[in-house]
Write an enzyme that holds these catalytic residues in place. Structure first.
Site, PDB file in Angstrom:
ATOM      1  N   ASN A   1       0.817  -1.198   0.000  1.00 46.64           N
ATOM      2  CA  ASN A   1       0.000   0.000   0.000  1.00 46.64           C
ATOM      3  C   ASN A   1       0.859   1.259   0.000  1.00 46.64           C
ATOM      4  O   ASN A   1       1.009   1.922  -1.035  1.00 46.64           O
ATOM      5  CB  ASN A   1      -0.945  -0.025   1.206  1.00 46.64           C
ATOM      6  CG  ASN A   1      -1.957   1.097   1.194  1.00 46.64           C
ATOM      7  OD1 ASN A   1      -1.829   2.037   0.422  1.00 46.64           O
ATOM      8  ND2 ASN A   1      -2.956   1.012   2.043  1.00 46.64           N
ATOM      9  N   ASP A   2       1.452   1.579   1.134  1.00 43.80           N
ATOM     10  CA  ASP A   2       2.211   2.824   1.234  1.00 43.80           C
ATOM     11  C   ASP A   2       3.354   2.908   0.222  1.00 43.80           C
ATOM     12  O   ASP A   2       3.669   3.991  -0.266  1.00 43.80           O
ATOM     13  CB  ASP A   2       2.775   2.983   2.652  1.00 43.80           C
ATOM     14  CG  ASP A   2       1.666   3.166   3.680  1.00 43.80           C
ATOM     15  OD1 ASP A   2       0.592   3.644   3.286  1.00 43.80           O
ATOM     16  OD2 ASP A   2       1.885   2.830   4.854  1.00 43.80           O
TER      17      ASP A   2
END
Lengths: 103, 466
Positions: free
Chosen positions: B395-396
């Site tokens: 994600n990040d």
């Protein structure tokens, strides 16, 4: 300087600083893909503290120091054996595409 | 053995350790490197056994620990490597403390003069407190990584913060140094009380400095403790005037320090902000705007169709993939796609996984050839000419907000998945990552979301690819 021995601390410091330089240059060359094996092998290498533990266990009489030493030997031996073995296990898994058939 | 012979074989062991690290510069030479390490350790242990009197006791202890280590090394799952490494750091730290106590107890056993000279007392103090902090800090890190948050709040993977935390730590550190100085000036025979108090405070400090550090920062923590364990060994080497321990300790210490630096840089965080902790407290929180934006979602069948018709695919694995143990299914998927003539590669962000290089090991375990696995800098330029970027449980590290000024993760290097012609993202839900911020990648027109457990989804895709 004649007749005056260098203090062991100074000799130790020389070894220390030079070893940091060597470590710095060698570790920057480690490929990022192998950073986990690097960590497990350095774990195994730091278990060389077992040398100190063996000396602690070794003077002869079974006193407080010897028992502490023996405990330390047993604890660090987990790293010594486990660290190198698990590194070996990981490194065995890293294979190139064309090597796969010839295992 | 004469002292000179001992010193020379320690020198040989030091060189072998350096060669061991050097071997890791390439997967082809890495195994040979590991053998050098084993040779160095064998030499060091045999040499030391030759100058000790109680071989029976030592061999017994070595065998006991060796058997435990052997079993652990054979049984550990690759997903559990971070826990194993944390546990091993703690052992080195504890051993350093035990040896230091043995030195204070009977210096002459180590050929250290009695009473202990001033210089050795300083070194002993450093070796002991670093060792004690390594031990207790690693125990906490182990608990956090092994998910023991339910056993004790101290092991919670979310940061544990309280008011005045930094002041408490500072006061404790100063007190510890105070007792260290008291130990230094203690008259022979009165050195135990300051030594014991100092060591106890160091154990407490080790706990306190690790608890505020949250899940996403674990790769830094584990590298940092790796470094500490090396410095502890070095400190003991100084107090015993043993160059082998000093060399090996500094090699490990600098290696851990470099890894910490690389991890901090990959997250664009300063080492200090990681140490001070508290980051990622909003872990798992969903941002309020999420509901208003719409995402396109698809089924595994849709993904299989897209992948099958692509020419080039880059797979971006994240920790979610490891948690779901989907790496074998992913490998099978890549295999099927390759058979259809699709060019499949993997892109690895430095902090994918919970320790440096973790994802590479997980993929290697699934028999993904390492030449298909590429580092961030090497592959980022290729996303623009790639048909599909397939994000699995990351994600990040693919959040384009990192390129926008003012966002909390601005400046963090990311894998530029958003530049691919089509982006497919597999996630369990819309929850945000460790950084606690929304990811615009998910709302792009060219993005298709596939919700569900990574393993299940990928297995369905494999079935759907003819």
């Amino acid at each position: 300087m004649h007749g005056v021995a260098v203090d062991p601390i100074v000799t130790n410091l020389m070894v220390f600083v030079l070893a940091i330089f060597v470590g710095y240059h060698v570790v920057w060359n480690v490929t990022p893909a192998l950073h986990t094996p690097l960590m497990s092998v350095t774990n195994a290498i730091s278990s060389v503290i077992v040398v100190g533990a063996i000396l602690a266990a070794g003077p002869g009489p079974l006193d407080r120091g010897a028992i502490l030493g023996a405990i330390a030997v047993a604890l660090v031996a987990i790293n010594t054996f486990g660290g190198f073995l698990v590194t070996e296990r990981m490194l065995e898994m890293f294979k190139k595409k064309d090597q796969k058939g010839q295992r | 053995m004469s002292p000179n012979q001992v010193a020379l074989s320690y020198l040989a062991a030091s060189v072998l350790f350096i060669l061991a690290l050097k071997g890791l510069s390439n997967p082809l030479t890495a195994r040979r490197g590991n053998r050098f390490g084993i040779a160095g350790m064998t030499l060091a242990v045999l040499t030391t056994l030759a100058i000790t009197q109680r071989i029976d006791l030592t061999i017994g202890a070595l065998a006991l620990g060796g058997i435990v280590g052997w079993i652990v090394a054979k049984r550990v799952q690759m997903t559990q490597m971070p826990e194993l490494v944390a546990a091993m750091h703690s052992l080195v730290g504890l051993a350093a403390v035990l040896i230091a106590i043995a030195v204070v107890n009977n210096p002459s056993a180590f050929s250290v003069p009695d009473p202990i000279p001033a210089g050795n007392r300083v070194e002993l103090f450093i070796g002991t407190f670093v060792g004690a902090m390594t031990f207790s800090g690693s125990v906490i890190a182990f608990g956090k990584l092994a998910g023991l948050g339910k056993v004790s709040r101290l092991f919670s993977s979310a940061p544990v913060v309280f008011k005045g935390q930094h002041i408490v730590n500072l006061v404790l550190a100063i007190t510890m140094f105070g007792f260290g100085i008291a130990f230094f000036f203690a008259a022979p025979g009165t050195h135990w009380p300051p030594f014991i108090v100092m060591t106890t405070i160091a154990f407490v400090l080790g706990v306190l400095i690790i608890i505020p550090i949250g899940g996403a920062d674990m790769p830094v923590v584990i590298s940092m403790l790796n470094s500490y364990s090396g410095w502890a060994a070095s400190g003991i080497g100084f107090s015993l005037n043993n160059p082998l321990l000093i060399v090996a300790g500094s090699l490990v210490g600098s290696s851990g320090a470099i890894l910490s630096y690389i991890m901090c840089k990959a997250m664009n965080r300063s080492f200090f902000s990681v140490i001070l902790g508290g980051f990622g407290s909003a872990e798992g929180a969903t941002s309020a705007e999420t509901q208003q934006k719409t995402v396109k979602s698809g089924s595994p069948d849709d993904v299989a169709f897209l992948l099958g018709n692509a020419e080039s695919v880059i797979i971006i694995p994240g920790y979610g993939l490891a948690v779901a143990r989907a790496q074998h299914a992913v490998k099978e998927m890549a295999h099927k796609l390759a058979a259809k003539g699709v060019n499949v590669r993997y892109a690895i962000h430095p902090v994918a996984g919970r320790m440096p290089g973790h994802m590479n090991v997980l993929l290697a375990e699934a028999e993904v050839p390492y030449d298909q696995v590429q580092e961030m800098e090497d592959i980022n330029g290729d996303f623009g000419s790639t048909d599909i970027a397939f994000v699995l449980g990351a994600n990040d590290v693919v959040n384009p907000l990192a390129e926008e000024k003012g966002s909390p993760i601005y400046g963090m290097p990311i894998l530029e998945a958003h530049k691919a012609r089509t982006v497919i993202v597999n996630k369990r839900s819309m929850a945000s990552g460790y950084a606690g911020i929304d990811n615009p990648l998910f709302y792009m027109d060219r993005t298709m979301m596939v919700f569900g457990d990574a393993k299940k989804v990928v297995e369905d895709i494999v079935k759907a690819i003819e």
